[in-house]
Design a protein around this motif. Structure first.
Motif, mmCIF file in Angstrom:
data_model
loop_
_atom_site.group_PDB
_atom_site.id
_atom_site.type_symbol
_atom_site.label_atom_id
_atom_site.label_comp_id
_atom_site.label_asym_id
_atom_site.label_seq_id
_atom_site.Cartn_x
_atom_site.Cartn_y
_atom_site.Cartn_z
ATOM 1 N N ILE A 191 -15.117 -10.743 -5.092
ATOM 2 C CA ILE A 191 -14.777 -11.930 -4.161
ATOM 3 C C ILE A 191 -14.000 -12.755 -4.812
ATOM 4 O O ILE A 191 -13.933 -13.552 -5.787
ATOM 5 C CB ILE A 191 -16.177 -12.688 -3.624
ATOM 6 N N PRO A 192 -12.435 -12.732 -4.247
ATOM 7 C CA PRO A 192 -11.464 -13.766 -4.886
ATOM 8 C C PRO A 192 -11.689 -15.102 -4.464
ATOM 9 O O PRO A 192 -12.358 -15.484 -3.339
ATOM 10 C CB PRO A 192 -10.158 -12.858 -4.139
ATOM 11 N N VAL A 193 -11.234 -15.946 -5.531
ATOM 12 C CA VAL A 193 -11.360 -17.216 -5.191
ATOM 13 C C VAL A 193 -10.061 -18.019 -5.016
ATOM 14 O O VAL A 193 -8.870 -17.202 -5.418
ATOM 15 C CB VAL A 193 -11.947 -17.789 -6.485
ATOM 16 N N PRO A 194 -9.926 -19.247 -4.471
ATOM 17 C CA PRO A 194 -8.734 -19.837 -4.030
ATOM 18 C C PRO A 194 -8.033 -19.927 -5.433
ATOM 19 O O PRO A 194 -8.581 -20.262 -6.435
ATOM 20 C CB PRO A 194 -9.032 -21.266 -3.340
ATOM 21 N N SER A 195 -6.587 -19.979 -5.611
ATOM 22 C CA SER A 195 -5.607 -19.945 -6.584
ATOM 23 C C SER A 195 -5.418 -18.607 -7.277
ATOM 24 O O SER A 195 -4.627 -18.618 -8.125
ATOM 25 C CB SER A 195 -5.832 -21.284 -7.243
ATOM 26 N N MET A 196 -6.168 -17.562 -7.092
ATOM 27 C CA MET A 196 -6.214 -16.282 -7.609
ATOM 28 C C MET A 196 -5.002 -15.938 -7.503
ATOM 29 O O MET A 196 -4.531 -15.840 -6.284
ATOM 30 C CB MET A 196 -7.463 -15.770 -7.601
ATOM 31 N N VAL A 197 -4.042 -15.072 -8.397
ATOM 32 C CA VAL A 197 -2.918 -14.204 -8.030
ATOM 33 C C VAL A 197 -3.335 -12.907 -7.934
ATOM 34 O O VAL A 197 -3.735 -12.363 -9.003
ATOM 35 C CB VAL A 197 -1.865 -14.668 -8.886
ATOM 36 N N LEU A 198 -3.184 -12.077 -6.936
ATOM 37 C CA LEU A 198 -3.516 -10.682 -6.853
ATOM 38 C C LEU A 198 -2.246 -10.101 -6.364
ATOM 39 O O LEU A 198 -1.253 -10.523 -5.854
ATOM 40 C CB LEU A 198 -4.704 -10.292 -6.128
ATOM 41 N N MET A 199 -2.559 -8.665 -6.322
ATOM 42 C CA MET A 199 -1.431 -7.731 -5.935
ATOM 43 C C MET A 199 -1.727 -7.287 -4.433
ATOM 44 O O MET A 199 -3.084 -7.207 -4.264
ATOM 45 C CB MET A 199 -1.112 -6.286 -6.755
ATOM 46 N N CYS A 200 -0.856 -7.315 -3.325
ATOM 47 C CA CYS A 200 -1.310 -6.879 -2.037
ATOM 48 C C CYS A 200 -0.481 -5.730 -1.579
ATOM 49 O O CYS A 200 0.796 -5.996 -1.604
ATOM 50 C CB CYS A 200 -1.377 -8.068 -1.342
ATOM 51 N N ASN A 201 -1.160 -4.824 -1.284
ATOM 52 C CA ASN A 201 -0.317 -3.772 -0.653
ATOM 53 C C ASN A 201 -0.193 -3.697 1.061
ATOM 54 O O ASN A 201 -1.202 -3.716 1.760
ATOM 55 C CB ASN A 201 -0.945 -2.221 -0.810
ATOM 56 N N PHE A 202 0.925 -4.314 1.475
ATOM 57 C CA PHE A 202 1.166 -4.459 2.710
ATOM 58 C C PHE A 202 1.720 -3.444 3.677
ATOM 59 O O PHE A 202 1.888 -3.409 4.811
ATOM 60 C CB PHE A 202 2.362 -5.756 3.121
ATOM 61 N N GLY A 203 1.582 -2.276 2.948
ATOM 62 C CA GLY A 203 1.970 -1.141 3.775
ATOM 63 C C GLY A 203 0.848 -0.475 4.325
ATOM 64 O O GLY A 203 -0.209 -0.922 4.212
ATOM 65 N N PRO A 204 1.204 0.709 5.074
ATOM 66 C CA PRO A 204 -0.151 1.624 5.391
ATOM 67 C C PRO A 204 -0.965 1.796 4.601
ATOM 68 O O PRO A 204 -0.771 2.078 3.647
ATOM 69 C CB PRO A 204 0.750 2.691 6.214
ATOM 70 N N VAL A 205 -2.320 1.762 4.973
ATOM 71 C CA VAL A 205 -3.446 2.195 4.069
ATOM 72 C C VAL A 205 -3.990 3.349 4.985
ATOM 73 O O VAL A 205 -4.319 3.430 6.251
ATOM 74 C CB VAL A 205 -4.446 1.019 4.002
ATOM 75 N N LEU A 206 -4.131 4.513 4.320
ATOM 76 C CA LEU A 206 -4.652 5.800 4.683
ATOM 77 C C LEU A 206 -5.943 5.759 5.281
ATOM 78 O O LEU A 206 -6.296 6.618 6.235
ATOM 79 C CB LEU A 206 -4.481 6.809 3.618
ATOM 80 N N THR A 207 -6.815 4.850 4.865
ATOM 81 C CA THR A 207 -8.191 4.693 5.378
ATOM 82 C C THR A 207 -8.222 3.937 6.751
ATOM 83 O O THR A 207 -9.221 3.920 7.320
ATOM 84 C CB THR A 207 -9.103 4.239 4.563
ATOM 85 N N ASP A 208 -6.964 3.634 7.447
ATOM 86 C CA ASP A 208 -7.128 2.871 8.489
ATOM 87 C C ASP A 208 -7.106 3.788 9.841
ATOM 88 O O ASP A 208 -6.244 4.107 10.412
ATOM 89 C CB ASP A 208 -5.852 1.818 8.794
ATOM 90 N N ILE A 209 -8.494 3.788 10.291
ATOM 91 C CA ILE A 209 -8.793 4.793 11.532
ATOM 92 C C ILE A 209 -9.592 3.689 12.369
ATOM 93 O O ILE A 209 -10.583 3.226 12.274
ATOM 94 C CB ILE A 209 -9.628 6.014 11.068
ATOM 95 N N VAL A 210 -8.995 3.818 13.710
ATOM 96 C CA VAL A 210 -9.532 2.941 14.696
ATOM 97 C C VAL A 210 -10.647 3.718 15.371
ATOM 98 O O VAL A 210 -11.781 3.238 16.070
ATOM 99 C CB VAL A 210 -8.647 2.546 15.852
ATOM 100 N N ALA A 211 -10.880 5.229 15.371
ATOM 101 C CA ALA A 211 -12.045 5.849 15.697
ATOM 102 C C ALA A 211 -11.867 7.179 15.151
ATOM 103 O O ALA A 211 -10.742 7.763 14.788
ATOM 104 C CB ALA A 211 -12.018 5.978 17.439
ATOM 105 N N PRO A 212 -13.106 7.861 15.241
ATOM 106 C CA PRO A 212 -13.178 9.114 14.521
ATOM 107 C C PRO A 212 -11.603 10.125 14.989
ATOM 108 O O PRO A 212 -11.618 10.388 16.431
ATOM 109 C CB PRO A 212 -14.092 9.645 14.913
#
Length: 140
Positions: A6-27
């Motif tokens: 669980i990330p905490v405030p002020s932590m710096v991380l990398m974020c992938n703002f591109g498409p994520v292959l697991t993004d499925i809205v329904a089967p």
């Protein structure tokens, strides 16, 4: 790419703002475009603004960019090159307080420095400036 903590405030991380292959809205049904220009569409450093919510697996982040905003406004802040080794030493990083967003942990990963994965944080002083940038952006 996905954090398992669980990330905490002020932590710096990398974020992938591109498409994520697991993004499925329904089967069998893929979501539509997940990021559209001028939205962020690539990997970038982000600063965690809120404690992560483990129930939902999300947190609020503010992105950093190496492109200087023109014109720079109150919701931008320059972190000088070399201030934080994990940001890279060649270019300044700009806080984009007007691009605050909520992201899934699935988009987040630790920062890599010299082959090691880290979860560094900003100083309290710099984090206070980032919060002020967000406040300026939300009050515009």
């Amino acid at each position: 790419m996905a954090i398992t903590f669980i990330p905490v405030p002020s932590m710096v991380l990398m974020c992938n703002f591109g498409p994520v292959l697991t993004d499925i809205v329904a089967p069998g049904v893929m979501a539509g475009p997940l990021s559209v220009a001028p939205e962020m569409t690539k990997n970038r450093f982000v600063i965690v603004m809120t404690p992560g919510v483990s129930k939902y697996g999300t947190c609020v982040v503010v992105p950093l960019s190496t492109k200087e905003p023109k014109p720079a406004k109150n919701h931008h802040h320059c972190i000088l090159a070399g201030t934080y080794p994990f940001l890279g030493g060649d270019e300044h990083s700009w806080v984009k307080g007007d691009m605050v967003t909520t992201v899934s942990y699935a988009r987040l990963d630790r920062v890599q420095l010299k082959g090691k994965f880290l979860s560094p944080s900003l100083t309290a002083e710099d984090f206070a400036i980032v919060k002020a940038c967000v406040k300026h952006a939300l009050l515009i």
